[in-house]
Design a protein around this motif. Structure first.
Motif, PDB file in Angstrom:
ATOM      1  N   LEU A  10       0.825  -1.139   0.115  1.00  0.00           N
ATOM      2  CA  LEU A  10       0.070   0.021  -0.113  1.00  0.00           C
ATOM      3  C   LEU A  10       0.859   1.166  -0.039  1.00  0.00           C
ATOM      4  N   ASP A  11       1.259   1.849  -1.217  1.00  0.00           N
ATOM      5  CA  ASP A  11       1.856   2.944  -1.363  1.00  0.00           C
ATOM      6  C   ASP A  11       1.090   4.409  -1.087  1.00  0.00           C
ATOM      7  N   ARG A  12       1.827   5.409  -1.178  1.00  0.00           N
ATOM      8  CA  ARG A  12       0.777   6.591  -1.377  1.00  0.00           C
ATOM      9  C   ARG A  12       0.171   6.961  -2.198  1.00  0.00           C
ATOM     10  N   ASP A  13       0.225   6.657  -3.509  1.00  0.00           N
ATOM     11  CA  ASP A  13      -0.304   6.919  -4.458  1.00  0.00           C
ATOM     12  C   ASP A  13      -1.640   6.014  -4.614  1.00  0.00           C
ATOM     13  N   ASP A  14      -1.491   4.756  -4.007  1.00  0.00           N
ATOM     14  CA  ASP A  14      -2.553   3.984  -3.816  1.00  0.00           C
ATOM     15  C   ASP A  14      -3.570   4.821  -2.748  1.00  0.00           C
ATOM     16  N   ILE A  15      -3.195   5.084  -1.561  1.00  0.00           N
ATOM     17  CA  ILE A  15      -3.946   5.755  -0.631  1.00  0.00           C
ATOM     18  C   ILE A  15      -4.446   7.041  -1.157  1.00  0.00           C
ATOM     19  N   ARG A  16      -3.689   7.687  -1.774  1.00  0.00           N
ATOM     20  CA  ARG A  16      -4.407   8.958  -2.514  1.00  0.00           C
ATOM     21  C   ARG A  16      -5.679   8.767  -3.257  1.00  0.00           C
ATOM     22  N   ARG A  17      -5.507   7.546  -4.150  1.00  0.00           N
ATOM     23  CA  ARG A  17      -6.607   7.436  -5.062  1.00  0.00           C
ATOM     24  C   ARG A  17      -7.784   6.878  -3.921  1.00  0.00           C
ATOM     25  N   ARG A  18      -7.397   6.214  -3.162  1.00  0.00           N
ATOM     26  CA  ARG A  18      -8.854   5.558  -2.418  1.00  0.00           C
ATOM     27  C   ARG A  18      -9.141   6.841  -1.541  1.00  0.00           C
ATOM     28  N   VAL A  19      -8.441   7.617  -0.838  1.00  0.00           N
ATOM     29  CA  VAL A  19      -8.902   8.868  -0.271  1.00  0.00           C
ATOM     30  C   VAL A  19      -9.909   9.777  -0.980  1.00  0.00           C
ATOM     31  N   GLU A  20      -9.388   9.837  -2.267  1.00  0.00           N
ATOM     32  CA  GLU A  20     -10.180  10.828  -3.154  1.00  0.00           C
ATOM     33  C   GLU A  20     -11.474   9.923  -3.666  1.00  0.00           C
ATOM     34  N   ALA A  21     -11.439   8.672  -3.832  1.00  0.00           N
ATOM     35  CA  ALA A  21     -12.633   7.769  -4.203  1.00  0.00           C
ATOM     36  C   ALA A  21     -13.753   8.041  -3.059  1.00  0.00           C
ATOM     37  N   LEU A  22     -13.194   8.304  -2.020  1.00  0.00           N
ATOM     38  CA  LEU A  22     -14.195   8.195  -0.740  1.00  0.00           C
ATOM     39  C   LEU A  22     -14.771   9.766  -0.229  1.00  0.00           C
ATOM     40  N   GLY A  23     -13.963  10.615  -1.126  1.00  0.00           N
ATOM     41  CA  GLY A  23     -14.560  12.146  -0.893  1.00  0.00           C
ATOM     42  C   GLY A  23     -15.821  12.315  -0.877  1.00  0.00           C
ATOM     43  N   PRO A  24     -16.243  13.714  -0.328  1.00  0.00           N
ATOM     44  CA  PRO A  24     -15.487  14.529   0.440  1.00  0.00           C
ATOM     45  C   PRO A  24     -15.331  13.942   1.827  1.00  0.00           C
ATOM     46  N   TRP A  25     -14.119  14.349   2.522  1.00  0.00           N
ATOM     47  CA  TRP A  25     -14.088  14.075   3.998  1.00  0.00           C
ATOM     48  C   TRP A  25     -14.357  15.311   4.593  1.00  0.00           C
ATOM     49  N   PHE A  26     -14.965  14.932   6.065  1.00  0.00           N
ATOM     50  CA  PHE A  26     -15.377  15.950   7.066  1.00  0.00           C
ATOM     51  C   PHE A  26     -14.106  16.194   7.995  1.00  0.00           C
ATOM     52  N   HIS A  27     -13.614  14.787   8.553  1.00  0.00           N
ATOM     53  CA  HIS A  27     -12.312  14.792   9.207  1.00  0.00           C
ATOM     54  C   HIS A  27     -11.243  15.300   8.327  1.00  0.00           C
ATOM     55  N   ASN A  28     -10.356  16.254   8.652  1.00  0.00           N
ATOM     56  CA  ASN A  28      -9.013  16.433   7.724  1.00  0.00           C
ATOM     57  C   ASN A  28      -7.969  15.498   8.541  1.00  0.00           C
ATOM     58  N   MET A  29      -7.445  14.535   8.289  1.00  0.00           N
ATOM     59  CA  MET A  29      -6.725  13.336   8.698  1.00  0.00           C
ATOM     60  C   MET A  29      -5.336  13.293   8.019  1.00  0.00           C
ATOM     61  N   ASP A  30      -4.333  12.802   8.404  1.00  0.00           N
ATOM     62  CA  ASP A  30      -3.040  12.402   7.693  1.00  0.00           C
ATOM     63  C   ASP A  30      -3.307  10.891   7.638  1.00  0.00           C
TER      64      ASP A  30
END
Length: 257
Positions: A10-30
Motif C-alpha cells: 500500500l503506497d502513497r499513490d494507492d492511498i491518495r486514490r482511495r482517499v479521493e474515491a471516498l471524498g468528500p471527507w469531514f475529518h481532515n486526517m493524515d
C-alpha cells in the motif's frame, strides 16, 4: 504492525486514490501522508479541537474499552487506540464515513471495529464501555435527551466525553431546585438552560435540529445521569456516569404493527 506504518503493498499513490474515491471527507486526517480535507472550513479539524481537551483524557488507556458514537472518519477512535485502548468500537449511520474510517484504520494498522448503528441503537452492542465518546452528534438529533438516556442505560460504564455545538449565552445561571408557577423571570435570563430548535436549515445543513446554550448542555448531562467533572474546552465536557435523578431513564415508544 505498529500504528501509522503503511501496510505491505500500500503506497502513497494507492492511498491518495482511495482517499479521493471516498471524498468528500469531514475529518481532515493524515492518512499515510495524504491529507483528507486540507481545505476544511474549520481549519485543521478535528485536530485543532482535539488539542484543546486531549490532556483531560487518560494518556494510558491500556486494557480499556472505548465506544465512539458518530465516529465519522474515525479520528477520535484512532486517537483512543494510540493511547493503548484494548477495544475500540466506532459507530455511525453514514456508510461513506465508515468506509473512510476503515481506510484510515487500515493504513494506521489499528484494530478498530466500525459498525453502522445509530445512537438510538446502542443497546444492540450488548455491553458497557469504560470510555464513551459522544462528540458533535447531539445537535444533529431530533431526540437529543433520549440519546443521552440510552447512552447512560446501555453503554456508558464510567467516562463520557461529550461535545456539542453551542449557541446563545456561555454563562451558566444558578438554578433553584423549584419555582412557583407564577415565577417566570428566570426563563428570560440568557444563562438559564435553553435548547434552540432549528426548524429548517442551519449552516446549510438540514440535519442540525437542536443547539443548546452552555447551561443547557450541562443541565442535560446532569439530567441523564452524568456528573460533569471537567470542562477543558468551551464545548467539551468530561463526565462520570452516576445515578439518574428521580430514577428517570430512556423511554421506549411502542411501534405500530
Amino acid at each position: 504492525m505498529p500504528m501509522d506504518s503503511l501496510p505491505p503493498r500500500l503506497d502513497r499513490d494507492d492511498i491518495r486514490r482511495r482517499v479521493e474515491a471516498l471524498g468528500p471527507w469531514f475529518h481532515n486526517m493524515d492518512v499515510g501522508g495524504v491529507r483528507t480535507a486540507p481545505e476544511h472550513f474549520l481549519g485543521d479539524y478535528p485536530q485543532v479541537k482535539w488539542r484543546g481537551f486531549a490532556h483531560a483524557i487518560p494518556a494510558d488507556l491500556t486494557g480499556k474499552s472505548v465506544l465512539d458514537i458518530g465516529c465519522n472518519a474515525g479520528f477520535y477512535a484512532l486517537e483512543m487506540k494510540r493511547r493503548g485502548a484494548e477495544t475500540v468500537v466506532g459507530i455511525d449511520e453514514d456508510d461513506r464515513y465508515l468506509a473512510q474510517a476503515r481506510l484510515a484504520a487500515e493504513v494506521a494498522g489499528a484494530d478498530i471495529e466500525f459498525r453502522n448503528l445509530s445512537v438510538y441503537d446502542v443497546a444492540r452492542l450488548g455491553r458497557r464501555f469504560d470510555v464513551v465518546l459522544f462528540m458533535g452528534v447531539l445537535y444533529h438529533l431530533r431526540h437529543p435527551l433520549l440519546a443521552l438516556d440510552l447512552i447512560h442505560e446501555h453503554v456508558a460504564g464510567d467516562l463520557l466525553v461529550f461535545q456539542s455545538m453551542q449557541r446563545g449565552s456561555a454563562g451558566v445561571d444558578p438554578v433553584e431546585p423549584d419555582y412557583d408557577f407564577a415565577e417566570t423571570a428566570h426563563f428570560d435570563s440568557p444563562g438559564y438552560p435553553k435548547l434552540h430548535f432549528i426548524e429548517q436549515d442551519y449552516a446549510h445543513d438540514w440535519t442540525n435540529w437542536w443547539v443548546p446554550n452552555a447551561a443547557c448542555a450541562e443541565a442535560m448531562l446532569r439530567s441523564a445521569g452524568f456528573q460533569v467533572t471537567d470542562h477543558p474546552e468551551q464545548e467539551v465536557y468530561i463526565c462520570r456516569r452516576v445515578e439518574t435523578p428521580h430514577g428517570i431513564g430512556a423511554v421506549y415508544p411502542a411501534r405500530g404493527v
